[in-house]
Design an enzyme around this catalytic site. Structure first.
Site, mmCIF file in Angstrom:
data_model
loop_
_atom_site.group_PDB
_atom_site.id
_atom_site.type_symbol
_atom_site.label_atom_id
_atom_site.label_comp_id
_atom_site.label_asym_id
_atom_site.label_seq_id
_atom_site.Cartn_x
_atom_site.Cartn_y
_atom_site.Cartn_z
ATOM 1 N N ASP A 29 0.851 -1.188 0.000
ATOM 2 C CA ASP A 29 0.000 0.000 0.000
ATOM 3 C C ASP A 29 0.892 1.245 0.000
ATOM 4 O O ASP A 29 1.883 1.319 0.725
ATOM 5 C CB ASP A 29 -0.921 0.001 1.226
ATOM 6 C CG ASP A 29 -2.063 0.986 1.081
ATOM 7 O OD1 ASP A 29 -3.216 0.555 0.965
ATOM 8 O OD2 ASP A 29 -1.794 2.219 1.061
ATOM 9 N N ILE A 30 0.520 2.216 -0.806
ATOM 10 C CA ILE A 30 1.329 3.434 -0.955
ATOM 11 C C ILE A 30 1.285 4.310 0.304
ATOM 12 O O ILE A 30 2.165 5.143 0.525
ATOM 13 C CB ILE A 30 0.846 4.219 -2.206
ATOM 14 C CG1 ILE A 30 1.959 5.090 -2.755
ATOM 15 C CG2 ILE A 30 -0.417 5.015 -1.917
ATOM 16 C CD1 ILE A 30 1.645 5.651 -4.139
ATOM 17 N N ASN A 86 -12.942 -3.106 2.397
ATOM 18 C CA ASN A 86 -13.846 -1.969 2.540
ATOM 19 C C ASN A 86 -14.836 -1.953 1.380
ATOM 20 O O ASN A 86 -14.471 -2.277 0.252
ATOM 21 C CB ASN A 86 -13.045 -0.669 2.557
ATOM 22 C CG ASN A 86 -12.120 -0.574 3.762
ATOM 23 O OD1 ASN A 86 -12.462 -1.044 4.843
ATOM 24 N ND2 ASN A 86 -10.949 0.013 3.589
ATOM 25 N N VAL A 95 -10.885 2.953 -3.843
ATOM 26 C CA VAL A 95 -10.501 2.405 -5.148
ATOM 27 C C VAL A 95 -11.490 1.286 -5.482
ATOM 28 O O VAL A 95 -11.624 0.312 -4.716
ATOM 29 C CB VAL A 95 -9.054 1.863 -5.140
ATOM 30 C CG1 VAL A 95 -8.717 1.277 -6.504
ATOM 31 C CG2 VAL A 95 -8.067 2.968 -4.766
ATOM 32 N N HIS A 99 -10.371 -5.336 -3.335
ATOM 33 C CA HIS A 99 -9.056 -5.599 -2.763
ATOM 34 C C HIS A 99 -9.183 -5.954 -1.302
ATOM 35 O O HIS A 99 -10.121 -5.533 -0.620
ATOM 36 C CB HIS A 99 -8.124 -4.391 -2.934
ATOM 37 C CG HIS A 99 -8.696 -3.105 -2.451
ATOM 38 N ND1 HIS A 99 -9.608 -2.367 -3.177
ATOM 39 C CD2 HIS A 99 -8.501 -2.419 -1.300
ATOM 40 C CE1 HIS A 99 -9.937 -1.275 -2.503
ATOM 41 N NE2 HIS A 99 -9.288 -1.294 -1.358
ATOM 42 N N HIS A 101 -7.053 -5.727 2.206
ATOM 43 C CA HIS A 101 -5.902 -5.179 2.921
ATOM 44 C C HIS A 101 -5.361 -6.266 3.857
ATOM 45 O O HIS A 101 -6.124 -6.842 4.636
ATOM 46 C CB HIS A 101 -6.320 -3.990 3.794
ATOM 47 C CG HIS A 101 -6.846 -2.801 3.048
ATOM 48 N ND1 HIS A 101 -6.103 -1.659 2.855
ATOM 49 C CD2 HIS A 101 -8.052 -2.564 2.464
ATOM 50 C CE1 HIS A 101 -6.827 -0.764 2.191
ATOM 51 N NE2 HIS A 101 -8.022 -1.293 1.946
HETATM 52 P P1 AMP Z 1 -9.677 1.453 0.107
HETATM 53 O O1 AMP Z 1 -9.762 2.745 0.869
HETATM 54 O O2 AMP Z 1 -10.120 0.245 0.896
HETATM 55 O O3 AMP Z 1 -10.355 1.535 -1.235
HETATM 56 O O4 AMP Z 1 -8.138 1.198 -0.138
HETATM 57 C C1 AMP Z 1 -7.440 1.735 -1.208
HETATM 58 C C2 AMP Z 1 -5.986 1.679 -0.818
HETATM 59 O O5 AMP Z 1 -5.220 1.855 -1.995
HETATM 60 C C3 AMP Z 1 -5.553 2.783 0.148
HETATM 61 O O6 AMP Z 1 -5.050 2.187 1.347
HETATM 62 C C4 AMP Z 1 -4.483 3.548 -0.618
HETATM 63 O O7 AMP Z 1 -3.425 3.974 0.197
HETATM 64 C C5 AMP Z 1 -4.043 2.519 -1.648
HETATM 65 N N1 AMP Z 1 -3.484 3.047 -2.882
HETATM 66 C C6 AMP Z 1 -3.980 4.036 -3.659
HETATM 67 N N2 AMP Z 1 -3.195 4.231 -4.729
HETATM 68 C C7 AMP Z 1 -2.189 3.323 -4.633
HETATM 69 C C8 AMP Z 1 -1.044 3.020 -5.434
HETATM 70 N N3 AMP Z 1 -0.789 3.686 -6.565
HETATM 71 N N4 AMP Z 1 -0.222 2.027 -5.024
HETATM 72 C C9 AMP Z 1 -0.467 1.368 -3.885
HETATM 73 N N5 AMP Z 1 -1.527 1.600 -3.090
HETATM 74 C C10 AMP Z 1 -2.369 2.567 -3.448
#
Ligand code: AMP
Length: 113
Positions: A29-30, A86, A95, A99, A101
């Site tokens: 995760d970024i 989520n 996103v 996915h 976590h």
């Molecule tokens: P969610 O809030 O459950 O949709 O999680 C989306 C996750 O994607 C968040 O924890 C972000 O930090 C992560 N995220 C967004 N863009 C990127 C990226 N380019 N590379 C890795 N993680 C990302």
């Protein structure tokens, strides 16, 4: 719809990939919320868990099993970890590509909110 995760799958944007099969991808995760914070995704673009069907049962099972294997390979299987999916606004989903976590590496509080 193209999301940031489908761009990662297509290698159009970089990610720190830790695991890959023909159906699953996992990357760091970024914006990590814990010492270990990995996102495990099916390559199939399912927007949310609401959109999953019985046909996706095996694939989603593979996402969870991949998370388990990654936790073991990162040395947090015994200390423990959390798997989180989520969904939509109240779930905090940002996103819209399904996915999971994988979060661990420290004691986690249990206070969703
Ligand atoms: P969610 O809030 O459950 O949709 O999680 C989306 C996750 O994607 C968040 O924890 C972000 O930090 C992560 N995220 C967004 N863009 C990127 C990226 N380019 N590379 C890795 N993680 C990302």
């Amino acid at each position: 719809m193209d999301t940031i995760f489908s761009k990662i799958i297509k290698r159009e944007i970089p990610a720190d990939i830790v695991y890959e099969t023909d159906e699953i991808l996992a990357f760091k995760d970024i914006d990590p919320k814990a010492p270990v914070h990995i996102l495990v995704i099916p390559k199939k673009p399912i927007p949310t868990i609401n959109d999953a069907t019985a046909e996706d049962a095996e694939l989603i099972g593979k996402v969870i099993l991949a998370a388990k294997d990654i936790a073991k390979s990162l040395g947090i299987a015994e200390s423990g970890y959390r798997l989180i999916m989520n969904c939509n606004k109240d779930g905090g989903q940002t996103v819209f590509h399904l996915h999971c976590h994988l979060v661990g590496g420290r004691q986690l509080a249990w206070t969703p909110g």
